[in-house]
Write an enzyme that holds these catalytic residues in place. Structure first.
Site, PDB file in Angstrom:
ATOM      1  N   GLN A 147       0.818  -1.201   0.000  1.00  0.00           N
ATOM      2  CA  GLN A 147       0.000   0.000   0.000  1.00  0.00           C
ATOM      3  C   GLN A 147       0.860   1.262   0.000  1.00  0.00           C
ATOM      4  OE1 GLN A 147      -3.048   0.890  -0.422  1.00  0.00           O
ATOM      5  NE2 GLN A 147      -2.819   3.040   0.195  1.00  0.00           N
ATOM      6  N   GLU A 148       1.952   1.229   0.726  1.00  0.00           N
ATOM      7  CA  GLU A 148       2.808   2.405   0.847  1.00  0.00           C
ATOM      8  C   GLU A 148       3.581   2.712  -0.430  1.00  0.00           C
ATOM      9  OE1 GLU A 148       3.018   4.589   3.110  1.00  0.00           O
ATOM     10  OE2 GLU A 148       2.188   3.739   4.935  1.00  0.00           O
TER      11      GLU A 148
END
Length: 370
Positions: free
Chosen positions: A233-234
């Site tokens: 996600q990052e």
């Protein structure tokens, strides 16, 4: 129709108990006159209260539960956990492979109730009773890509435990908890083409960093799959990622956070993963008074927004007379205010996507064997 039929009992339970306040439901169930029902049926409710344990058996499937060791979450699991909290008892949650096994355990008295997708006919054939796990709110499940056939199955329709459970579910429908829970576990927010790209990315990049995720997860007692989901996600697992605000690296740490976590080079993937794991563990410890899995979602929002922002929201929720430590209350607050605050919208997407990536990794054999 016979008075002891499953469908008749289900209609009476859903219609009667949906009209009562939740607290009254539990109190009413606890004080049903002993002479009015069979003593063995009273003991089903009493055994739960006296043992301080609610034993639930569930069919292992996406709508009901995702699990990895002691780590569990899912629409069915969260709803059962809320019912256990409502009774002020501990939840003993067991999973089985199919409906037949779950129904057999209820018939043999090995669990207090089951969460299944078995048909009414099949349940009646076992002389068991059931009701919809959403009090008939099938639309909330359908629009979020969840199985609409999910039900709660009990041994006796007129057991106080069954009656209190039916009332709890219908009250959850009325107060919006069912809709919120289904929305959080939405399986339609990403399209098939998106999942194809995600699968391609994870298949090619996860093997490179798997050892680092596992090593850091073991150091802090975390689930390495969850760390990998956070990393994807990052940065999409790209160690050279940089944002316009200056966060960088595979786990996208700020300069200040990296320094606090002992990370000297944010673009070094091993250091970044270790720093991200350490910081996430700190967030988990910060919310150690919140039960799992809610604790994980709080920690993720804090990882994204900062713990100060979460603390401020908790104070506002408490001022509204609601439990600030219940994830559905925090989720609802973020949802209702996301149009006025972009950070809230981002936090919602952040947690929901990580939850979905985690489930995808755990349920994709090719990724699990990388």
């Amino acid at each position: 129709m016979h008075s002891n039929s499953t469908s008749g009992s289900r209609l009476k339970l859903d219609s009667f108990f949906s009209t009562l306040p939740l607290k009254a439901l539990v109190l009413a169930s606890a004080f049903i006159p002993f002479h009015s029902i069979n003593a063995t049926k009273v003991n089903q409710y009493n055994s739960v209260v006296n043992s301080n344990k609610l034993t639930v058996v569930a069919v292992s499937m996406p709508t009901i539960v995702f699990k990895d060791g002691q780590y569990k979450h899912g629409f069915g699991y969260d709803l059962a956990h809320s019912y256990a909290q409502n009774l002020n008892v501990q939840l003993d949650f067991k999973t089985v492979a199919d409906n037949a096994t779950a129904l057999k355990m209820i018939a043999q008295g090995k669990a207090n109730f089951a969460i299944t997708t078995a048909s009414t006919e099949r349940i009646e054939a076992k002389k068991l009773t059931s009701f919809s796990a959403t009090c008939g709110d099938l639309n909330s499940l359908k629009k979020n890509g969840l199985n609409t056939e999910i039900n709660w199955v009990f041994k006796h329709a007129d057991d106080p435990l069954t009656e209190a459970a039916s009332g709890f579910v219908c009250q959850s429908k009325q107060n919006g908890s069912i809709q919120q829970l289904a929305s959080f576990y939405n399986r339609n927010f990403l399209k098939k083409d998106d999942w194809n790209i995600i699968q391609r990315d994870l298949s090619s990049r996860l093997p490179i960093y798997k050892a680092s995720f596992q090593r850091s997860a073991q150091q802090y007692g975390l689930d390495w799959h969850l760390l990998a989901a956070i990393g994807y996600q990052e940065s999409y697992l790209k160690p050279n990622s940089v944002s316009p605000t200056g966060v960088r690296g595979l786990m996208m740490l700020t300069h200040a956070t990296a320094r606090e976590m002992g990370v000297s080079n944010r673009t070094d993937p091993s250091q970044s993963i270790q720093g991200g794991a350490k910081y996430f563990n700190q967030m988990l410890n910060r919310y150690n008074y919140i039960h799992t899995p809610d604790r994980h979602w709080y920690a993720l929002v804090a990882y994204n927004m900062g713990p100060g922002a979460v603390d401020a929201i908790q104070k506002r929720i408490k001022a509204q007379g609601k439990d600030p430590n219940d994830w559905m209350n925090l989720y609802n607050y973020l949802t209702r205010h996301q149009t006025r605050n972009g950070r809230y919208k981002q936090a919602l997407q952040y947690v929901t996507r990580i939850r979905a990536y985690l489930e995808h990794i755990k349920n994709t054999p090719d990724l699990m064997t990388i």
